[in-house]
Structures are given as C-alpha cells and as structure tokens.
Design an enzyme around this catalytic site. Structure first.
Site, PDB file in Angstrom:
ATOM      1  N   GLU A  23     -81.932  27.417 -24.425  1.00  0.00           N
ATOM      2  CA  GLU A  23     -82.135  28.268 -23.241  1.00  0.00           C
ATOM      3  C   GLU A  23     -83.444  27.934 -22.529  1.00  0.00           C
ATOM      4  O   GLU A  23     -84.494  28.475 -22.861  1.00  0.00           O
ATOM      5  CB  GLU A  23     -82.133  29.756 -23.626  1.00  0.00           C
ATOM      6  CG  GLU A  23     -82.344  30.666 -22.415  1.00  0.00           C
ATOM      7  CD  GLU A  23     -82.327  32.156 -22.734  1.00  0.00           C
ATOM      8  OE1 GLU A  23     -82.412  32.950 -21.776  1.00  0.00           O
ATOM      9  OE2 GLU A  23     -82.236  32.531 -23.914  1.00  0.00           O
ATOM     10  N   LYS A  63     -77.773  27.471 -22.349  1.00  0.00           N
ATOM     11  CA  LYS A  63     -77.867  28.761 -21.644  1.00  0.00           C
ATOM     12  C   LYS A  63     -78.881  28.611 -20.514  1.00  0.00           C
ATOM     13  O   LYS A  63     -80.064  28.886 -20.684  1.00  0.00           O
ATOM     14  CB  LYS A  63     -78.278  29.875 -22.611  1.00  0.00           C
ATOM     15  CG  LYS A  63     -78.419  31.245 -21.928  1.00  0.00           C
ATOM     16  CD  LYS A  63     -78.605  32.383 -22.926  1.00  0.00           C
ATOM     17  CE  LYS A  63     -78.840  33.698 -22.196  1.00  0.00           C
ATOM     18  NZ  LYS A  63     -78.775  34.886 -23.065  1.00  0.00           N
TER      19      LYS A  63
END
Length: 358
Positions: free
Chosen positions: A183, A225
C-alpha cells in the site's frame, strides 16, 4: 525472475487470487485504537474495548454482507477478539469464506532530510509477528506507506525509502505464509491537478515494483492497494470516467500482469464517490490483466457508523446501511453498479482528513 521458494508459495498464490475474486473485496477494519476512537467520538461513543468490539461485531454479523467480501483487515486486538456469543471473530469470518488479514505496520515517522515526508515503522521483529499472526488464523497482511504531493514532493529519497520498506515487509510476510498487501498511498491533500497525481503515481508504483523485484517477491502472491488517480482535495472534482481513465493508464504502465488484483483505498472520498469511481474503472474497455476491487475502510463504514450511533436499538438499521455499501461495491467490481444504492446518512459526505493517520 523471482527466485522465491517459500514452502507457502502455492498457498500465497491461491489466497491472493481468492481475495481478488470479481464480485468481492476487502473491508478494512484495522483502524488503530486511536483512530477508531476518533470515529467513535464522532458519534459520542466512548473508546473502550467493549464498544470497539460491538462495532466490529455489527459489521461481521450483518446478514448478506460477508458474501460480498473476500477479506477483512483486522487490528491486532480484533484478531483475538470474540463475538458476544463467544465465537472468535477469525472463525466467524473463515466459516463465511472470508480470509482474515492483519495490519502489521507501526505507523509513520518523519523521514530525516526531507520536508515533512515520512517512512513507515514496523520491520523490527516482523517475521516473528507474522508467524504468530499466521498461527492465529491470519492469511494476509497490510503495510501502509504514505507519500505526499507538493512543489518538490515526493522526493526521490522518500519514494526509494518507502518502496524498499514495502518490499522488505512483503518478502518477510511471504516467508511466513501471509499475502502482503502493498500500500503506497499518495495523499489527496493539495491543489494539484489529476495529471500531476497520475505522474507521481506512476513514479511511485514503478519504484515499488523495482524494489519488489530486487527482493525476489513472488508477485502472484501479492496484492496492490493504491490510491485512485484524482485531482488534489483543493482542486475541482472531475467525472468518474476521467478518474477511471487516468488511474487505469497509470496501472497499465507500472503494475506487472503477474499481480492478481488491485484493491483500491478510498482515500477520504465519500462512500458514493469511491463506489462510482471503481465502477467506472471496471466499465472501461481496455487492457486490465488484474482484477480491480476495493479495500475500503471509511468508505464502507461511514453511513453504518452514523446510523448505529452506539445504540443497541439501531443495530439492525446500521447493518442494513452496511449491506447497501457492500452490495454497491460488489457490483462496482463487476462494472454493474447502477448508482441506485439507497444513500444512508453520510454516504455522500467527503471523508477527507488532511495528513490522514491510520
């Protein structure tokens, strides 16, 4: 070529592919105790363990919601919590076909030598923690790196430092059986246009995949992500189709086809905005070798939280609000959302928080 030969390789590949199943996505319920405290405070509910557990139980026991989800990211406290009838949350999720995940980073600290940029902590002892979490039932993990857009930001130093932190985290997770969610969040804060966000997103993702390659990370056993490519929070909004076009192009240029799925963060968009933007991406007729799904926290929970208000008598209504958002996002992963979800209280309001700490 990855030279990764973990005994977990087949399991990692299967779990990453499962999480990316079209029609399903991830509920991010891994807010730290401090962050969930702010959410509870917004509805005048005290931040104590019993209230945190009650909120999570409300979400996990919503009839019809779990079939829309393939994974739920938990905070360490929740990984070991039980529902009011004594069922461990992990067992409740697994029996519904939902993989439990775990947030493993320890938050951000300022990166010396930069203008307020950050690096993420948590690599110390990570292998031992991953082993423990796997034994407790977790099958994937999350680590959030944060970058910002400014006149001279993100700096090359911050990009490199965060990319290599994410890669080290990823390979440690894989050695211990957990699928790493990578992420690199580029904050929406600022007055930049969508082209600037696209250029920065491409730079950051290119650096991340170079670092993952250097660390011999098995890409088939990972998930990405990222932020959606949008104008800055102080700029005029653009249509979902424009966001879809810029976002998918940035991903096409940087994310290898070996990655099974991309699960977007909502980044402070309203519930409805996040859903419409995801839907527009899945409607786009272009090359997309990965499935495009969601890993939403605020954008799945806001109207539920407002409806619940900490009151037992509101649980059923709050669960209905949660189911509406789960179904809407499930449809959006298929490009089938008609924009007809019944908007709960707070569904259209921006959830942007400047310099957001998770």
């Amino acid at each position: 070529m990855s030279s990764f030969t973990s005994k977990f390789a087949d399991e990692l590949i299967a779990n990453a592919a499962y999480i990316g199943t079209p029609g399903k996505g991830i509920l991010a319920a891994d807010e730290s105790t401090g962050t969930i405290g702010k959410r509870l405070a917004s509805i005048n509910v005290e931040n104590v363990e019993s209230n945190r557990r009650a909120l999570r139980e409300l979400l996990f026991t919503t009839p019809g919601a779990l079939p829309c989800l393939s994974g739920v990211i938990l905070f360490e406290e929740t990984l070991y919590q039980k529902s009011s009838d004594g069922t461990p949350f992990v067992d409740m999720l697994k029996s519904a076909g939902v993989l439990p995940g775990i947030k493993v980073d320890k938050g951000t600290v300022e990166l010396a030598g930069t203008n307020g940029e950050t690096t993420t902590q948590g690599l110390d002892g990570l292998g031992d923690r991953c082993k423990k979490y796997y034994e407790a039932g977790a099958r994937f993990a999350k680590w959030r790196a944060v970058l910002k857009i400014g006149v001279n930001e993100p700096s090359q130093l911050a990009i490199h430092e965060n990319a290599y932190g994410l890669a080290r985290y990823a390979v440690i997770c894989q050695e211990n059986g957990l699928v790493p969610i990578v992420e690199p969040e580029i904050l929406v804060d600022g007055s930049h246009d969508i082209q600037k966000c696209a250029a920065v997103t491409e730079r950051v993702l290119a650096a991340c995949y170079k670092a993952l390659s250097d660390h011999h990370v098995l890409l088939e056993g990972t998930l990405l992500k990222p932020n959606m490519v949008t104008p800055g929070s102080e700029s005029a909004k653009v249509a979902p189709e424009v966001i879809a076009e810029h976002t998918v192009r940035a991903l096409q240029r940087t994310v290898p086809a070996a990655v099974p799925a991309i699960v977007f963060l909502s980044g402070g968009q309203s519930e409805e905005e996040a859903t419409r933007n995801l839907n527009a991406m899945n409607q786009l007729k272009t090359k997309k070798p990965w499935s495009l799904s969601f890993s939403f926290g605020r954008a799945l929970q806001q109207s539920t939280l407002k409806t619940w208000g900490g009151k037992e008598e509101n649980v059923k209504k709050a669960q209905e609000a949660f189911l509406v958002r789960c179904k809407a996002n499930s449809e959006a992963t298929l490009g089938a959302y008609k924009g007809d979800a019944k908007l709960g209280e707070g569904a259209a309001e921006s959830l942007h928080v400047k310099d957001y700490k998770y």
